[in-house]
Write an enzyme that holds these catalytic residues in place. Structure first.
Site, mmCIF file in Angstrom:
data_model
loop_
_atom_site.group_PDB
_atom_site.id
_atom_site.type_symbol
_atom_site.label_atom_id
_atom_site.label_comp_id
_atom_site.label_asym_id
_atom_site.label_seq_id
_atom_site.Cartn_x
_atom_site.Cartn_y
_atom_site.Cartn_z
ATOM 1 N N CYS A 8 -6.592 4.838 12.436
ATOM 2 C CA CYS A 8 -7.206 5.863 11.599
ATOM 3 C C CYS A 8 -8.647 5.449 11.326
ATOM 4 C CB CYS A 8 -6.424 6.101 10.308
ATOM 5 S SG CYS A 8 -6.452 4.741 9.125
ATOM 6 N N ASN A 11 -8.357 2.121 8.353
ATOM 7 C CA ASN A 11 -7.262 1.154 8.432
ATOM 8 C C ASN A 11 -6.843 0.642 7.060
ATOM 9 O OD1 ASN A 11 -6.615 -2.112 9.883
ATOM 10 N ND2 ASN A 11 -5.305 -0.329 9.964
ATOM 11 N N CYS A 13 -5.300 3.348 4.785
ATOM 12 C CA CYS A 13 -4.368 4.374 4.294
ATOM 13 C C CYS A 13 -3.315 4.730 5.344
ATOM 14 C CB CYS A 13 -5.117 5.645 3.876
ATOM 15 S SG CYS A 13 -6.241 5.473 2.481
ATOM 16 N N ARG A 14 -3.696 5.596 6.277
ATOM 17 C CA ARG A 14 -2.716 6.161 7.215
ATOM 18 C C ARG A 14 -2.197 5.172 8.243
ATOM 19 N NH1 ARG A 14 -6.298 11.045 9.181
ATOM 20 N NH2 ARG A 14 -7.838 9.389 8.903
ATOM 21 N N SER A 15 -3.084 4.466 8.941
ATOM 22 C CA SER A 15 -2.587 3.600 10.018
ATOM 23 C C SER A 15 -1.746 2.433 9.514
ATOM 24 C CB SER A 15 -3.714 3.135 10.941
ATOM 25 O OG SER A 15 -4.692 2.397 10.267
ATOM 26 N N ASP A 123 -6.111 12.840 5.830
ATOM 27 C CA ASP A 123 -6.502 11.546 5.263
ATOM 28 C C ASP A 123 -6.355 11.586 3.745
ATOM 29 O OD1 ASP A 123 -7.692 9.169 4.495
ATOM 30 O OD2 ASP A 123 -9.379 9.375 5.885
#
Length: 154
Positions: A8, A11, A13-15, A123
């Site tokens: 993402c 690196n 939050c999402r990933s 995001d």
């Protein structure tokens, strides 16, 4: 061993959420010895920072085990070292290709491209909605894991 890299923007939050959700799913299905999972960022903005507090809170709430980790940026070498590079949104895919170059081996996809409804994962840094992000990541990880199983067992 299948090597998966979630990517993402930052690196944080999402990933990393996808990294730990997938590790948990793999462990629960007895596949932890068959998959290697990491995450990375396309930007350098958050390098060295830990996960966002919203990601930590959501993983804790859902009882998904995680470890302390520091954000890292995607490198050109990651293309050679991973079998799948899964971005969270189309903007990530564009940035991934800028870093790694041509995707001659077709390793780069969005995580939700493996689901019944391919789309971007929003995001939560901007939306503030870690619940929706978590639901999308779970959907994507389940779909991707099923896709992998079908390819390796079929």
């Amino acid at each position: 061993m299948i090597k998966i890299l979630f990517v993402c923007l930052g690196n944080i939050c999402r990933s990393p959420m996808a990294e730990f959700v997938m590790k948990d799913m793999a462990q629960k299905q007895g596949l932890e010895e068959e998959v290697y999972i990491e995450s990375a960022a396309t930007s350098s903005e958050e390098i060295g920072n830990g996960m966002h507090s919203g990601t930590i809170a959501k993983l804790t709430e859902m009882k998904i085990p995680f470890t302390n980790r520091k954000a890292r940026q995607l490198t050109k070498d990651d293309y050679e070292n991973f079998d799948y590079i899964l971005g969270m949104e189309n903007k990530n895919l564009h940035a991934i290709r800028k870093i790694v170059g041509q995707d001659s081996e077709r390793k780069i996809s969005r995580l939700l491209d493996f689901s019944q409804t391919p789309r971007d994962i929003a995001d939560p840094w901007y939306t503030g909605n870690f619940d929706v992000t978590y639901q999308d990541i779970v959907e994507g990880c389940k779909s991707f894991l099923q896709w992998i199983k079908e390819r390796t067992n079929g």
